[in-house]
Design an enzyme around this catalytic site. Structure first.
Site, PDB file in Angstrom:
ATOM      1  N   ASP A  80      88.195  33.301 -16.687  1.00 37.76           N
ATOM      2  CA  ASP A  80      88.553  31.880 -16.700  1.00 37.76           C
ATOM      3  C   ASP A  80      89.163  31.452 -15.374  1.00 37.76           C
ATOM      4  O   ASP A  80      89.727  32.268 -14.623  1.00 37.76           O
ATOM      5  CB  ASP A  80      89.501  31.561 -17.852  1.00 37.76           C
ATOM      6  N   GLU A 112      93.525  33.843 -19.278  1.00 38.17           N
ATOM      7  CA  GLU A 112      94.677  34.286 -18.486  1.00 38.17           C
ATOM      8  C   GLU A 112      95.439  33.107 -17.909  1.00 38.17           C
ATOM      9  O   GLU A 112      96.678  33.123 -17.847  1.00 38.17           O
ATOM     10  CB  GLU A 112      94.212  35.225 -17.360  1.00 38.17           C
TER      11      GLU A 112
END
Length: 452
Positions: free
Chosen positions: A89, A156
């Site tokens: 991400d 994250e």
């Protein structure tokens, strides 16, 4: 088939695949309803097609739909395992900054010796670099001695609660023990400290904790034409002023001492003398470090007021005012220590202090005498011969914290050679990685895995 890391054809393929990875908009948001899940599924399909041998040899598990956990079985199953981490991400691109980019943020443009795009540094390059290395090792017939896990989170940037937090719990439930975890962290930086004659490869051997405190001031309210001597906003403002003025005590801990020990031989004579004699020059070093935000964060628990609210009409005194302060906690201190100190410093102002749920204590400190650390340093010098490996404190938060219960050593390091000013590109404008730097990153992971 012989897979050569330095073959020009392979390098071109590496770069093209990274470019394609950067074009997939795996953007994470606090609000899960805003997440385009199809982009994450597209990324899964992309890496499956790009790394057929990884998917053939390693066992893949999907965690919470989008997190990926690979297992590469080792030949010595009685040994503790290795975990290599990255995340797929990326943070959003602020709409107001889109025109400041040299190339469209998700174009993956290849130009001027760089690959450009969101995630080039943070941290699709590390994810792709690990997979390129593993794919090449499999092609060349390599089998790891220790079992190796690859953990690729999908959230994250918003805390990792659905990704690596769940992967860590899953491994713990299986009784897995890890001899080493390697996650994102320090880069290989030019001019890390003024006067340093070589590159500094910064290996995070610990990371700061984090707590967010909410400060509340209350009063009876009323009309602004008849204000009391003390208002909720006034008391809150005074508390902010005092806490910013009375910072936590600065100190040189064991991590910073080891950092100075590592870099001192590469410094000019005067600085070499200073860093080699901390007992004598400690006050001077602290005075220098506390002047700049990036070094101040290495010597103390930091205080940052990030949000404030109070009042709803210009002529009405609010009954409550609230401020939010974020603290990055030094190893050796705890969340409770921070709360107690804040309450003590503003004791006379009648402020209520509450700890936000999103809080965690500093990590334990990994050992630089461990075999895993020594292998890391040897690999760094092999790939980056003009660098010196140095332990340091990671001031931001990483998903590696979730593995503390099952890991002996946790290191935080990104094998990317960058300039100090390039750090602003992380989460910023014109994020990019040099082609040469990406090639070396792949080489680093290839040699590291061979050596563990």
């Amino acid at each position: 088939m012989d897979y050569k890391l330095k073959d020009n054809k392979n390098i071109d393929d590496f770069v093209q695949r990274l470019s394609q990875a950067l074009q997939i908009k795996t953007i994470s948001y606090e609000n899960m309803d805003m997440v385009d899940k199809s982009e994450f599924l597209k990324f899964h399909t992309f890496i499956e097609k790009s790394f057929p041998n990884v998917h053939r040899v390693l066992v893949k598990e999907t965690i919470n739909d989008f997190g990926i956990l690979f297992k590469w079985e080792g030949t010595e199953t009685n040994q503790d395992s290795i975990l290599l981490m990255a995340h797929m991400d990326v943070v959003p691109v602020e709409k107001e900054t889109e025109n400041e980019w040299c190339f469209e943020p998700f174009s993956g443009n290849i130009s001027d010796g760089y690959v450009w795009g969101r995630g080039a540094l943070d941290m699709k390059s590390q994810l792709m670099g690990i997979l390129e290395a593993v794919e090449g090792l499999i092609i060349n017939g390599f089998k790891p001695r220790k079992t190796i896990y690859l953990a690729f989170g999908h959230d994250e940037e918003v805390g990792g609660y659905l990704g690596n937090a769940q992967m860590a719990s899953y491994l713990q439930s299986k009784g897995i023990k890890l001899s080493m975890v390697l996650d994102e962290g320090g880069f290989i930086i030019k001019n890390a400290i003024a006067g340093m004659s070589c590159l500094a490869a910064l290996i995070g051997i610990a990371e700061k904790g984090m707590t967010t405190l909410e400060l509340f001031a209350e009063s009876n309210g009323g009309h602004s034409s008849m204000p009391p001597n003390s208002t909720a906003i006034g008391r809150l403002a005074k508390s902010i002023y005092i806490l910013e003025k009375k910072q936590f005590k600065a100190n040189i801990n064991s991590i910073l001492k080891e950092f100075f020990k590592a870099i001192a031989p590469k410094m000019p004579l005067l600085k070499r003398i200073i860093f080699s004699n901390i007992w004598l020059f400690k006050p001077l070093i602290i005075r220098i470090f506390t002047k700049l935000p990036k070094t101040n964060a290495l010597v103390r628990t930091t205080t940052a007021f990030t949000m404030i609210e109070g009042g709803f009409k210009m002529n009405v005194l609010p009954q409550q005012a609230k401020a939010v302060a974020n603290f990055r906690v030094m190893p050796g201190e705890t969340i409770e220590d921070v709360k107690k100190r804040v309450e003590k410093v503003i004791k006379k102002l009648d402020i209520t202090v509450k700890v936000n749920d999103v809080s965690f204590n500093p990590s334990k400190i990994s050992h630089i005498a461990s075999n895993e650390y020594k292998v890391m340093c040897k690999t760094i010098v092999s790939v980056f011969p003009e660098s010196v490996a140095a332990p340091y404190l990671t001031v931001g938060s990483t998903d590696s914290r979730y593995y503390q219960k099952i890991a002996n050593q946790i290191f935080r390091f990104c094998p990317i050679e960058i300039e100090s000013e390039d750090l602003e590109r992380v989460h910023g404008v014109n994020e990019r990685i040099s082609i040469e730097g990406y090639k070396k990153m792949i080489e680093f992971f290839y040699l590291l895995i061979e050596s563990l």
